[in-house]
Design a protein around this motif. Structure first.
Motif, PDB file in Angstrom:
ATOM      1  N   MET A   1       0.842  -1.201   0.000  1.00 28.90           N
ATOM      2  CA  MET A   1       0.000   0.000   0.000  1.00 28.90           C
ATOM      3  C   MET A   1       0.876   1.250   0.000  1.00 28.90           C
ATOM      4  O   MET A   1       1.822   1.352   0.775  1.00 28.90           O
ATOM      5  CB  MET A   1      -0.902   0.002   1.238  1.00 28.90           C
ATOM      6  N   ILE A   2       0.565   2.183  -0.900  1.00 31.26           N
ATOM      7  CA  ILE A   2       1.304   3.442  -0.942  1.00 31.26           C
ATOM      8  C   ILE A   2       0.771   4.349   0.155  1.00 31.26           C
ATOM      9  O   ILE A   2      -0.412   4.662   0.196  1.00 31.26           O
ATOM     10  CB  ILE A   2       1.146   4.122  -2.311  1.00 31.26           C
ATOM     11  N   ASN A   3       1.631   4.765   1.070  1.00 28.86           N
ATOM     12  CA  ASN A   3       1.164   5.611   2.173  1.00 28.86           C
ATOM     13  C   ASN A   3       2.018   6.856   2.340  1.00 28.86           C
ATOM     14  O   ASN A   3       2.162   7.376   3.438  1.00 28.86           O
ATOM     15  CB  ASN A   3       1.125   4.819   3.480  1.00 28.86           C
ATOM     16  N   SER A   4       2.620   7.316   1.236  1.00 31.38           N
ATOM     17  CA  SER A   4       3.418   8.537   1.305  1.00 31.38           C
ATOM     18  C   SER A   4       3.266   9.316   0.010  1.00 31.38           C
ATOM     19  O   SER A   4       2.819   8.783  -1.010  1.00 31.38           O
ATOM     20  CB  SER A   4       4.893   8.215   1.554  1.00 31.38           C
ATOM     21  N   ILE A   5       3.629  10.591   0.064  1.00 31.90           N
ATOM     22  CA  ILE A   5       3.604  11.460  -1.110  1.00 31.90           C
ATOM     23  C   ILE A   5       5.005  11.541  -1.674  1.00 31.90           C
ATOM     24  O   ILE A   5       5.957  11.850  -0.960  1.00 31.90           O
ATOM     25  CB  ILE A   5       3.094  12.868  -0.732  1.00 31.90           C
ATOM     26  N   GLN A   6       5.139  11.259  -2.951  1.00 32.71           N
ATOM     27  CA  GLN A   6       6.451  11.207  -3.583  1.00 32.71           C
ATOM     28  C   GLN A   6       6.809  12.566  -4.190  1.00 32.71           C
ATOM     29  O   GLN A   6       5.945  13.372  -4.509  1.00 32.71           O
ATOM     30  CB  GLN A   6       6.469  10.124  -4.680  1.00 32.71           C
ATOM     31  N   TYR A   7       8.119  12.799  -4.360  1.00 27.28           N
ATOM     32  CA  TYR A   7       8.596  14.047  -4.966  1.00 27.28           C
ATOM     33  C   TYR A   7       8.677  13.880  -6.477  1.00 27.28           C
ATOM     34  O   TYR A   7       9.704  13.491  -7.026  1.00 27.28           O
ATOM     35  CB  TYR A   7       9.985  14.408  -4.449  1.00 27.28           C
ATOM     36  N   THR A   8       7.604  14.144  -7.191  1.00 29.74           N
ATOM     37  CA  THR A   8       7.616  14.102  -8.651  1.00 29.74           C
ATOM     38  C   THR A   8       6.912  15.337  -9.195  1.00 29.74           C
ATOM     39  O   THR A   8       6.125  15.986  -8.497  1.00 29.74           O
ATOM     40  CB  THR A   8       6.899  12.852  -9.192  1.00 29.74           C
ATOM     41  N   GLN A   9       7.173  15.649 -10.460  1.00 35.00           N
ATOM     42  CA  GLN A   9       6.542  16.804 -11.084  1.00 35.00           C
ATOM     43  C   GLN A   9       5.038  16.621 -11.164  1.00 35.00           C
ATOM     44  O   GLN A   9       4.267  17.561 -10.931  1.00 35.00           O
ATOM     45  CB  GLN A   9       7.122  17.024 -12.485  1.00 35.00           C
ATOM     46  N   VAL A 232       4.556  12.056   5.970  1.00 34.46           N
ATOM     47  CA  VAL A 232       3.757  11.858   4.759  1.00 34.46           C
ATOM     48  C   VAL A 232       4.626  11.712   3.515  1.00 34.46           C
ATOM     49  O   VAL A 232       4.162  11.222   2.483  1.00 34.46           O
ATOM     50  CB  VAL A 232       2.723  12.987   4.549  1.00 34.46           C
ATOM     51  N   THR A 233       5.879  12.149   3.600  1.00 35.10           N
ATOM     52  CA  THR A 233       6.802  11.951   2.478  1.00 35.10           C
ATOM     53  C   THR A 233       7.691  10.720   2.684  1.00 35.10           C
ATOM     54  O   THR A 233       8.450  10.372   1.781  1.00 35.10           O
ATOM     55  CB  THR A 233       7.714  13.179   2.292  1.00 35.10           C
ATOM     56  N   ASP A 234       7.577  10.099   3.847  1.00 32.54           N
ATOM     57  CA  ASP A 234       8.434   8.963   4.209  1.00 32.54           C
ATOM     58  C   ASP A 234       9.909   9.319   4.039  1.00 32.54           C
ATOM     59  O   ASP A 234      10.722   8.541   3.552  1.00 32.54           O
ATOM     60  CB  ASP A 234       8.087   7.737   3.354  1.00 32.54           C
ATOM     61  N   ASP A 235      10.237  10.551   4.444  1.00 32.41           N
ATOM     62  CA  ASP A 235      11.598  11.064   4.324  1.00 32.41           C
ATOM     63  C   ASP A 235      11.956  11.769   5.639  1.00 32.41           C
ATOM     64  O   ASP A 235      11.498  12.883   5.887  1.00 32.41           O
ATOM     65  CB  ASP A 235      11.685  12.047   3.153  1.00 32.41           C
ATOM     66  N   PRO A 236      12.752  11.145   6.493  1.00 31.01           N
ATOM     67  CA  PRO A 236      13.063  11.734   7.802  1.00 31.01           C
ATOM     68  C   PRO A 236      13.858  13.033   7.721  1.00 31.01           C
ATOM     69  O   PRO A 236      13.992  13.738   8.717  1.00 31.01           O
ATOM     70  CB  PRO A 236      13.875  10.637   8.505  1.00 31.01           C
ATOM     71  N   THR A 237      14.384  13.355   6.542  1.00 33.38           N
ATOM     72  CA  THR A 237      15.156  14.587   6.386  1.00 33.38           C
ATOM     73  C   THR A 237      14.378  15.668   5.625  1.00 33.38           C
ATOM     74  O   THR A 237      14.928  16.723   5.323  1.00 33.38           O
ATOM     75  CB  THR A 237      16.475  14.315   5.639  1.00 33.38           C
ATOM     76  N   ALA A 238      13.110  15.408   5.315  1.00 31.46           N
ATOM     77  CA  ALA A 238      12.342  16.324   4.462  1.00 31.46           C
ATOM     78  C   ALA A 238      12.285  17.740   5.031  1.00 31.46           C
ATOM     79  O   ALA A 238      12.328  18.718   4.291  1.00 31.46           O
ATOM     80  CB  ALA A 238      10.928  15.791   4.252  1.00 31.46           C
ATOM     81  N   SER A 239      12.216  17.853   6.348  1.00 28.37           N
ATOM     82  CA  SER A 239      12.044  19.172   6.954  1.00 28.37           C
ATOM     83  C   SER A 239      13.360  19.899   7.205  1.00 28.37           C
ATOM     84  O   SER A 239      13.351  21.053   7.662  1.00 28.37           O
ATOM     85  CB  SER A 239      11.291  19.040   8.282  1.00 28.37           C
TER      86      SER A 239
END
Length: 335
Positions: A1-9, A232-239
């Motif tokens: 299941m996809i549960n994050s928002i990905q960084y795409t155009q 929500v981005t599943d990226d612990p460094t996003a912020s």
């Protein structure tokens, strides 16, 4: 299941469209826009400028609409036509108006006593107007006799108390026309809630508490919002590359600054927290996601709603939002 928002155009485009549906559109500001403050003879011509969609500058005998101008000849003409004037104080505002201003620049004009300020975008090159009777709203308004003009598309007007306090000192300047570009950041955040300029995005949240700001509540709100971005981005460094500005003067604002997609996600998270599921049940949207069809628009909304539901507890920051009295940005009338 996809549960994050990905960084795409495509994701970024979908987020922008979803924010527009939720009444918080992303505004793209012109990177090269200059900002101008034009006086209205103590407000005398404010309504005429506003209702007839133009700005003007005086000294009708001096018409230098292009840069192909001989300053010495112009100064000689100024001395002849306006012998009591200081030539430089006539020439400089005319040159600003006719040669330095450009279509696409933003202009600000004040009403009587600077009670209200109108903001607009210059739409034309300078031109000479044949004076004729014009419509003004009431008997107290005065038609401007100045013939050097530029067409303006007025966006809206704001009362003085809604302006950033950093602008007050500049607006007390006495020049006929002043370049306000160095105050661009203050003007941009006064006029816009969510915007992109120079490929950097900004979201402005209004903190409306009349009391001292509780440090622990403010810190918890900021860290909570940034932690949700990571989740929500599943990226612990996003912020890590999100910057924050806090203006503790009235009106108080909290500004998040970062990449366009991350700021869009922060905006979406905040709307989800303050509005919950009701935000995502709006009907009658009139734009299309990059997914194109209305059926897929609905699927797109459901996808983002599911991602937010799986990662966010809307009640977690409710107390902080209520104590700080942070307004829902979709309900704030900006220009």
């Amino acid at each position: 299941m996809i549960n994050s928002i990905q960084y795409t155009q495509d994701t970024q485009e979908d987020l922008y469209n979803l924010l527009k549906i939720l009444k918080l559109p992303v505004r793209i500001l012109n990177n090269n826009m200059n900002y101008w403050f034009v006086r209205t003879e103590s407000g005398k011509y404010y309504k005429d400028f506003l209702f007839n969609s133009y700005i003007a500058v005086g000294w009708n005998y001096i018409n230098i609409l292009s840069k192909d101008n001989d300053d010495e000849k112009t100064i000689k003409l100024i001395k002849e036509k306006y012998p009591d004037a200081i030539p430089g104080r006539v020439l400089n505002p005319i040159k600003r108006f006719c040669q330095e201003m450009q279509p696409g620049d933003l202009v600000i004009i004040p009403s009587t006593s600077s009670a209200t300020f109108a903001f607009g975008i210059i739409k034309s090159d300078p031109y000479i107007e044949t004076i004729k009777e014009q419509y003004v709203s009431d008997d107290l308004s005065v038609s401007c006799p100045y013939i050097k003009r530029r067409t303006v598309k007025w966006l809206s007007s704001l009362e003085r108390h809604r302006l950033d306090p950093n602008l007050f000192q500049f607006f007390r300047a006495h020049q006929t026309i002043s370049n306000a570009t160095r105050y661009a950041d203050y003007i941009d955040r006064t006029l816009n809630t969510l915007y992109i300029k120079n490929d950097i995005a900004h979201i402005i949240l209004d903190v409306c508490t009349q009391k001292n700001i509780p440090a622990n509540k403010l810190i918890k709100f900021i860290s909570g919002l940034l932690n949700y971005l990571n989740k929500v981005t599943d990226d612990p460094t996003a912020s890590n590359d999100i910057d924050i500005k806090l203006n503790v003067q009235s009106p108080d604002i909290l500004e998040f600054i970062g990449s366009p997609i991350k700021i869009a996600i922060i905006a979406l998270i905040f709307l989800f927290i303050v509005g919950g599921e009701a935000k995502f049940s709006k009907q009658g949207y009139d734009i299309e996601f990059s997914l194109k069809t209305q059926g897929l628009i609905e699927k797109g909304i459901q996808y983002y709603e599911r991602v937010l539901k799986e990662n966010i507890d809307p009640s977690e920051l409710k107390d902080e939002i209520e104590q700080l009295k942070i307004k829902d940005p979709t309900g704030i009338p900006r220009v």
